[in-house]
Design a protein around this motif. Structure first.
Motif, mmCIF file in Angstrom:
data_model
loop_
_atom_site.group_PDB
_atom_site.id
_atom_site.type_symbol
_atom_site.label_atom_id
_atom_site.label_comp_id
_atom_site.label_asym_id
_atom_site.label_seq_id
_atom_site.Cartn_x
_atom_site.Cartn_y
_atom_site.Cartn_z
ATOM 1 N N UNK A 221 0.863 -1.177 0.000
ATOM 2 C CA UNK A 221 0.000 0.000 0.000
ATOM 3 C C UNK A 221 0.897 1.224 0.000
ATOM 4 N N UNK A 222 0.699 2.097 -0.964
ATOM 5 C CA UNK A 222 1.581 3.245 -1.126
ATOM 6 C C UNK A 222 0.772 4.526 -1.283
ATOM 7 N N UNK A 223 1.451 5.628 -1.545
ATOM 8 C CA UNK A 223 0.832 6.943 -1.419
ATOM 9 C C UNK A 223 0.017 7.362 -2.635
ATOM 10 N N UNK A 224 0.531 7.170 -3.839
ATOM 11 C CA UNK A 224 -0.130 7.677 -5.037
ATOM 12 C C UNK A 224 -0.169 6.610 -6.119
ATOM 13 N N UNK A 225 -0.992 6.856 -7.148
ATOM 14 C CA UNK A 225 -1.066 5.928 -8.269
ATOM 15 C C UNK A 225 0.246 5.923 -9.043
ATOM 16 N N UNK A 226 0.930 7.059 -9.109
ATOM 17 C CA UNK A 226 2.225 7.100 -9.782
ATOM 18 C C UNK A 226 3.226 6.183 -9.095
ATOM 19 N N UNK A 227 3.158 6.152 -7.778
ATOM 20 C CA UNK A 227 4.081 5.271 -7.056
ATOM 21 C C UNK A 227 3.674 3.801 -7.211
ATOM 22 N N UNK A 228 2.371 3.526 -7.353
ATOM 23 C CA UNK A 228 1.929 2.160 -7.666
ATOM 24 C C UNK A 228 2.539 1.709 -8.986
ATOM 25 N N UNK A 229 2.509 2.589 -9.988
ATOM 26 C CA UNK A 229 3.108 2.259 -11.284
ATOM 27 C C UNK A 229 4.614 2.019 -11.146
ATOM 28 N N UNK A 230 5.262 2.812 -10.304
ATOM 29 C CA UNK A 230 6.696 2.627 -10.090
ATOM 30 C C UNK A 230 6.970 1.281 -9.417
ATOM 31 N N UNK A 231 6.119 0.873 -8.481
ATOM 32 C CA UNK A 231 6.256 -0.441 -7.850
ATOM 33 C C UNK A 231 6.119 -1.554 -8.886
ATOM 34 N N UNK A 232 5.146 -1.424 -9.790
ATOM 35 C CA UNK A 232 4.953 -2.444 -10.824
ATOM 36 C C UNK A 232 6.196 -2.573 -11.700
ATOM 37 N N UNK A 233 6.753 -1.436 -12.107
ATOM 38 C CA UNK A 233 7.974 -1.484 -12.921
ATOM 39 C C UNK A 233 9.121 -2.121 -12.144
ATOM 40 N N UNK A 234 9.232 -1.783 -10.874
ATOM 41 C CA UNK A 234 10.315 -2.318 -10.067
ATOM 42 C C UNK A 234 10.195 -3.836 -9.919
ATOM 43 N N UNK A 235 8.993 -4.336 -9.659
ATOM 44 C CA UNK A 235 8.802 -5.783 -9.531
ATOM 45 C C UNK A 235 9.118 -6.495 -10.839
ATOM 46 N N UNK A 236 8.720 -5.926 -11.962
ATOM 47 C CA UNK A 236 9.026 -6.537 -13.260
ATOM 48 C C UNK A 236 10.531 -6.525 -13.538
ATOM 49 N N UNK A 237 11.203 -5.421 -13.192
ATOM 50 C CA UNK A 237 12.644 -5.339 -13.410
ATOM 51 C C UNK A 237 13.390 -6.365 -12.567
ATOM 52 N N UNK A 238 12.973 -6.533 -11.318
ATOM 53 C CA UNK A 238 13.635 -7.502 -10.437
ATOM 54 C C UNK A 238 13.447 -8.915 -10.965
ATOM 55 N N UNK A 239 12.223 -9.253 -11.387
ATOM 56 C CA UNK A 239 11.964 -10.592 -11.921
ATOM 57 C C UNK A 239 12.746 -10.829 -13.212
ATOM 58 N N UNK A 240 12.782 -9.823 -14.106
ATOM 59 C CA UNK A 240 13.523 -9.980 -15.348
ATOM 60 C C UNK A 240 15.013 -10.119 -15.119
ATOM 61 N N UNK A 241 15.521 -9.406 -14.140
ATOM 62 C CA UNK A 241 16.953 -9.482 -13.861
ATOM 63 C C UNK A 241 17.338 -10.844 -13.313
#
Length: 618
Positions: A221-241
């Motif tokens: 649970x985070x502060x804004x929708x922009x930060x939700x999108x940033x979390x999604x990118x981060x999770x995808x980057x970690x999995x891809x790496x």
């Protein structure tokens, strides 16, 4: 709190509490979740009305089983936080058949544990609120089987001999009928850059790829929708790496969590097939019978605000500091921890508070051991009379805990610095060695704050939205002096500040601009910012400005693109004919054929390939 209570008292209260179902439920809940506010108690126990929860708590306090502390966590009347007394702990031991010492250690109920939680209170309460939400979305009454804060597990990577630790803020097991729901909880208050979360997610991705059974859902649970999108990118980057499946996660904002309790947060797992390798069972020591009921109870829990002489004061220092500080105090200390060596008037300008008010607040924090004044002999100039401040070592540990970080993580992610000459933290030694440069960078951003406030008084929306220090925005060889985001007419414009006092050589300039080009070419700026930030370079005089312009033109040879760099001199900023300061017509592009002076925002309107810069990625 009755410190002279005996086992006979615990036996009587245990017999009394067994006949009161709701009181019994609340007492057991507080044994797992200390410092829980009444509002969340009602939600976790699903009481029909808040009044019934308050009546139960009143009875428990009257019986000496529960006591409260009321920190100033928000402006106004703060909530009372409930925790067990020694008599309450002994009563829970009798009700559950577990030794009180084991319960106090397992559930972190001891005085030092409570003091540590008070230092981390925003994140503790956020974890409890997220837990209450997860309980509320279950299809029926859910039993709290297990609660861990923080969640830590050691495991071995195939490529390493020594084990590594994966850590998340909280873990919970909930049982409904014959099913168990398991969740890893991550309350994100939006105060820390997401790059600080990457190592934990990287280890979690490796951990979930091991044969430990079905991985619990990670609820973020985070502060804004922009930060939700940033979390999604981060999770995808970690999995891809790592080349593994993405961590199962449910991403929400705090607004969604508080407004909608019909959100599905993950599948439930059958208890019979649940793999215990993920959460090993804890064998609690069985309560031994007491031969004499008149034996006094051992003291595991003391008032964290007034510890007894037997309690290590160092372990409760941060909790005592935290409970004395109000929101305005935390705002001041947070500013100084990120930007040390601010003078009194600079603090007043940055916080938009009158100087006498800041002086009283600062002096109180100095008396509490949170701030300290910098001595003139430390900066090597006894003639300087300004009263610069920095955060003490204890204050830096408190601010790191306040952000949910360790002191070393706060230095890396937030650039915390200070501690004094005896206990230097972060870049304190370098900042004090280049004291004039440090004060100059601070003055630039304080001026931005003052200009924004003057324009806001005329109806504008101007504001300095972000101010990061050099350590927080450094990336490899790229080391700007600071980074900021300024809002003007609804537009967010990010910029790197380069504060040049005319002491650098041509080789230094070449290395600096080469680092900017390398950062742009790597594409890492796309992860950190929305577009490449504008570089605002403030130098000492016209001769230095010409030298920098030549270095920029030399650096662009063979690269095919120009850096979004704007130049000006200090005297142009201070000129009386320029009432707008850094927002005035004082900037020039070093590659322009005609050295026409424009305002920063006019230059942005005529941007080249790399000039666009709107805001920092969260």
């Amino acid at each position: 709190m009755n410190d002279r209570a005996r086992w006979s008292d615990a036996i009587q209260t245990a017999a009394w509490i067994r006949r009161r179902g709701r009181d019994h439920e609340i007492l057991l809940l507080l044994s797992q979740l200390p410092l829980l506010p009444a509002q969340l108690i009602g939600r976790l126990t699903r009481h029909q009305s808040p009044a019934s929860t308050y009546r139960c708590l009143t009875r428990l306090r009257g019986a000496g089983l529960v006591t409260t502390v009321r920190p100033a966590i928000s402006r106004g009347h703060g909530p009372a936080l409930n925790y067990l007394t020694n008599l309450g702990l002994a009563t829970v031991g009798l009700l559950t058949g577990v030794e009180p010492a084991v319960l106090a250690r397992q559930h972190r109920l001891r005085t030092a544990d409570l003091a540590a939680m008070l230092a981390q209170l925003p994140h503790v309460l956020a974890s409890y609120e997220l837990l209450a939400f997860v309980v509320a979305v279950q299809p029926g009454p859910a039993e709290l089987l297990r609660w861990e804060r923080p969640f830590r597990r050691k495991f071995r990577k195939p490529s390493r001999v020594t084990p590594v630790t994966v850590e998340m803020p909280a873990y919970v097991d909930l049982r409904h009928c014959a099913q168990v729901a398991s969740f890893l909880l991550y309350p994100d208050l939006g105060t820390v850059p997401l790059r600080a979360v990457r190592p934990a997610l990287d280890r979690l991705a490796v951990y979930q790829s091991r044969p430990v059974g079905m991985m619990p859902t990670v609820v973020v649970v985070t502060s804004t929708q922009a930060r939700v999108d940033a979390w999604e990118r981060l999770l995808d980057e970690v999995a891809g790496r790592r080349g593994v499946k993405p961590v199962p996660a449910r991403l929400l904002t705090w607004e969604e969590l508080r407004d909608d309790h019909r959100i599905d947060v993950g599948a439930r797992h059958d208890q019979r097939t649940r793999v215990q390798a993920l959460v090993p069972l804890v064998h609690l020591e069985t309560l031994e019978p007491r031969s004499r009921s008149g034996t006094p109870l051992l003291s595991f829990i003391c008032d964290p605000l007034d510890p007894t002489p037997t309690v290590d004061r160092r372990s409760v220092q941060l909790g005592q500091m935290a409970i004395r500080l109000g929101p305005a105090d935390f705002e001041l200390v947070d500013l100084v921890s990120r930007h040390p060596f601010l003078a009194l008037r600079q603090l007043a300008s940055a916080l938009a508070v009158e100087v006498p008010t800041v002086r009283r607040r600062r002096n109180r924090l100095i008396a509490d051991g949170v701030l300290r004044l910098v001595r003139s002999d430390e900066i090597g100039n006894p003639e300087r009379s300004d009263e610069w401040v920095e955060v003490t070592a204890a204050g830096l540990r408190l601010m790191a805990a306040h952000h949910g970080l360790s002191p070393s993580a706060a230095v890396r992610a937030l650039g915390h610095a200070g501690g004094g000459p005896e206990h230097p933290f972060g870049q304190r030694t370098a900042l004090i060695r280049q004291f004039e440069h440090t004060c100059g960078v601070n003055d630039v951003f304080v001026r931005f704050c003052k200009i924004a406030r003057q324009l806001a008084a005329t109806g504008s929306d101007d504001a300095l939205v972000a101010w990061r220090n050099a350590a927080a925005c450094a990336r490899g060889r790229l080391r700007p002096d600071a980074y900021g985001v300024y809002r003007h007419h609804g537009r967010l414009s990010g910029f790197f500040l380069e504060y040049d006092r005319g002491t650098m050589s041509a080789r230094d300039y070449a290395a600096k601009f080469a680092a900017y080009y390398a950062y742009r070419r790597s594409g890492q700026f796309e992860r950190d910012y929305d577009g490449f930030p504008t570089i605002l370079m403030l130098t000492s005089d016209d001769l230095a400005e010409e030298r920098i312009a030549g270095a920029v033109q030399a650096a662009m040879v063979g690269r095919g693109v120009t850096l979004p760099l704007l130049l000006t001199c200090q005297w142009r900023v201070d000129d009386r004919r320029n009432p707008d300061g850094f927002l005035g017509r004082i900037w020039s592009q070093p590659t322009a054929l005609v050295q026409e002076r424009r305002s920063w925002f006019t230059c942005l309107a005529h941007k080249s390939e790399l000039v666009p810069c709107s805001r920092t990625r969260v």
